[in-house]
Motif scaffolding. Structure first.
Motif, short mmCIF file in Angstrom:
data_model
loop_
_atom_site.label_atom_id
_atom_site.label_comp_id
_atom_site.label_asym_id
_atom_site.label_seq_id
_atom_site.Cartn_x
_atom_site.Cartn_y
_atom_site.Cartn_z
N ILE A 130 1.45 -1.41 -0.18
CA ILE A 130 -0.02 0.55 0.17
C ILE A 130 1.38 0.98 0.00
O ILE A 130 0.67 2.04 -0.97
CB ILE A 130 -0.64 -0.14 1.24
N GLU A 131 2.08 0.94 0.98
CA GLU A 131 2.80 2.51 1.12
C GLU A 131 3.38 2.77 -0.33
O GLU A 131 3.76 3.26 -0.90
CB GLU A 131 3.80 2.02 1.95
N SER A 132 4.15 1.29 -1.01
CA SER A 132 4.72 1.58 -2.15
C SER A 132 3.69 2.08 -3.32
O SER A 132 4.20 2.53 -4.17
CB SER A 132 5.22 0.48 -2.83
N PHE A 133 2.21 1.73 -3.49
CA PHE A 133 1.59 2.12 -4.38
C PHE A 133 0.95 3.78 -3.84
O PHE A 133 1.45 4.47 -5.26
CB PHE A 133 -0.04 1.56 -3.99
N PHE A 134 1.15 3.77 -3.17
CA PHE A 134 0.69 5.81 -2.87
C PHE A 134 1.51 5.93 -2.85
O PHE A 134 2.28 7.01 -3.77
CB PHE A 134 0.94 5.91 -1.16
N ALA A 135 3.36 5.44 -3.46
CA ALA A 135 4.21 6.35 -3.08
C ALA A 135 5.15 6.68 -5.16
O ALA A 135 5.91 7.18 -5.78
CB ALA A 135 6.19 5.47 -3.25
N THR A 136 4.05 5.39 -5.82
CA THR A 136 3.51 6.26 -7.24
C THR A 136 3.57 7.52 -7.64
O THR A 136 3.83 7.67 -8.66
CB THR A 136 3.60 4.52 -7.80
N PHE A 137 2.63 8.09 -6.10
CA PHE A 137 2.59 8.88 -6.78
C PHE A 137 2.68 10.23 -6.13
O PHE A 137 2.30 11.59 -6.79
CB PHE A 137 0.24 9.26 -6.63
N LYS A 138 3.71 10.15 -5.88
CA LYS A 138 4.64 10.99 -4.87
C LYS A 138 4.90 12.41 -5.95
O LYS A 138 5.42 12.04 -6.93
CB LYS A 138 5.68 10.79 -4.38
N GLY A 139 4.33 13.97 -5.89
CA GLY A 139 4.93 14.78 -6.33
C GLY A 139 4.61 14.85 -7.16
O GLY A 139 4.06 16.10 -8.10
N GLN A 140 3.19 14.09 -8.02
CA GLN A 140 2.42 14.27 -9.23
C GLN A 140 0.78 15.34 -9.12
O GLN A 140 0.36 15.05 -7.81
CB GLN A 140 1.93 13.39 -9.62
N PRO A 141 1.10 16.16 -8.95
CA PRO A 141 0.02 17.56 -9.43
C PRO A 141 -1.55 16.62 -9.78
O PRO A 141 -1.88 16.04 -11.23
CB PRO A 141 -0.09 18.34 -10.08
N LEU A 142 -2.43 16.79 -9.01
CA LEU A 142 -3.77 16.45 -8.86
C LEU A 142 -4.32 16.97 -10.45
O LEU A 142 -4.97 15.93 -11.15
CB LEU A 142 -5.27 16.47 -8.18
N ASP A 143 -3.59 17.37 -11.15
CA ASP A 143 -4.63 18.08 -12.37
C ASP A 143 -4.23 17.19 -13.71
O ASP A 143 -4.16 17.13 -15.05
CB ASP A 143 -4.43 19.75 -12.42
N SER A 144 -2.74 17.18 -13.87
CA SER A 144 -2.10 15.60 -13.96
C SER A 144 -2.62 14.48 -14.18
O SER A 144 -2.00 13.90 -15.23
CB SER A 144 0.16 15.77 -13.99
N LEU A 145 -3.03 13.70 -13.70
CA LEU A 145 -4.00 12.37 -12.81
C LEU A 145 -4.75 12.46 -13.73
O LEU A 145 -6.12 13.38 -14.60
CB LEU A 145 -4.35 12.11 -12.12
#
Length: 209
Positions: A130-145
Motif C-alpha cells: 500500500i505504501e509503495s502504491f501511494f509512493a508512485t503518485f509522489k509529487g504528481q499534481p492532481l491536474d496531471s492525473l
C-alpha cells in the motif's frame, strides 16, 4: 387421520448465501459440508493460479473472483489460511491498471469483513505494498492525473481506511510510516503537503514564515 408430513432437513435459518451454488449438491449435511469445502478449495486453487499467471486478464479474473467470494465464511478461512493476501498485494504495483484496480477491489472487500480479517491482512504485510502504491503518485499534481488514476486512488484510500479503522496495528503503521505523508501529499496536489507533514520544509519558490 393422515400422516403428518416430516419437515425438510434443509428448512429453517441454516441456509446461507452461496453464489457458487456448491452447497446444495449433497443430501447429507456432513457430506454436503465436505463436498462444499473440497469444491471451494478447488476454486481457491484456481484463483491462486490466475493470480500467479503472466496474463493480465487472468490476474483480473482471479481478483474479481476473490472479491466476489469474500462474503463466504469458508472461503474467508481458506483465503487467510493460504495467505492469499500475499499473492494479491503485489498486484497493486502492476503496470496494467485494470490489474491494479481489481486487486484493490478484492483487498477492499476482504478488509471490510471483520476486525480479525483486517488484522490478519496486516500480519500478511499488506501495508508495505500500500505504501509503495501511494509512493508512485509522489509529487504528481492532481491536474496531471487521469480518471483511471482517481479510480485507483479512491479504492486505495478506502482499503487503507478499512484497515486502520479495524486494525490497531494498521493504524500505528499508517501514522509511523510514510503512508500518512504520501496520502497528504496526494490530497494536497503535490509534494509540498507531504514535505510539510514530514517536517522537511517547503518546495522551491516563495515561502512564508
Amino acid at each position: 387421520m393422515g400422516k403428518a408430513k416430516k419437515k425438510s432437513r434443509h428448512s429453517g435459518g441454516a441456509s446461507r448465501a452461496d453464489p457458487t451454488g456448491l452447497n446444495g449438491a449433497s443430501s447429507s449435511n456432513g457430506t454436503e459440508e465436505e463436498f462444499g469445502q473440497r469444491s471451494e478449495e478447488r476454486i481457491i486453487s484456481n484463483i491462486m493460479e490466475q493470480l500467479q499467471s503472466n496474463n493480465p486478464e487472468d490476474k483480473v479474473c482471479g481478483c474479481q473472483s476473490l472479491g466476489n467470494l469474500s462474503s463466504l465464511q469458508i472461503v474467508q478461512k481458506l483465503v487467510l489460511g493460504k495467505r492469499m493476501v500475499r499473492a494479491v498485494a503485489p498486484l497493486l504495483l502492476e503496470k496494467d491498471q485494470m490489474v491494479q484496480l481489481s486487486a484493490l477491489g478484492a483487498l477492499r472487500n476482504l478488509s471490510a469483513i471483520d476486525t480479525d480479517t483486517a488484522e490478519e491482512m496486516v500480519n500478511q504485510d499488506i501495508m508495505t505494498p500500500i505504501e509503495s502504491f501511494f509512493a508512485t503518485f509522489k509529487g504528481q499534481p492532481l491536474d496531471s492525473l487521469k480518471e483511471q488514476h482517481f479510480q485507483l486512488l479512491n479504492e486505495a484510500f478506502n482499503l487503507t481506511w478499512n484497515l486502520i479503522e479495524a486494525s490497531p496495528t494498521a493504524s500505528n503503521i499508517f501514522t509511523s510510516s510514510d503512508i500518512l505523508g504520501l496520502c497528504l501529499g496526494i490530497l494536497g496536489g503535490g509534494g509540498g503537503a507531504e514535505e510539510r507533514a514530514n517536517g522537511e520544509g517547503g518546495t522551491d519558490g516563495d515561502s512564508t514564515n
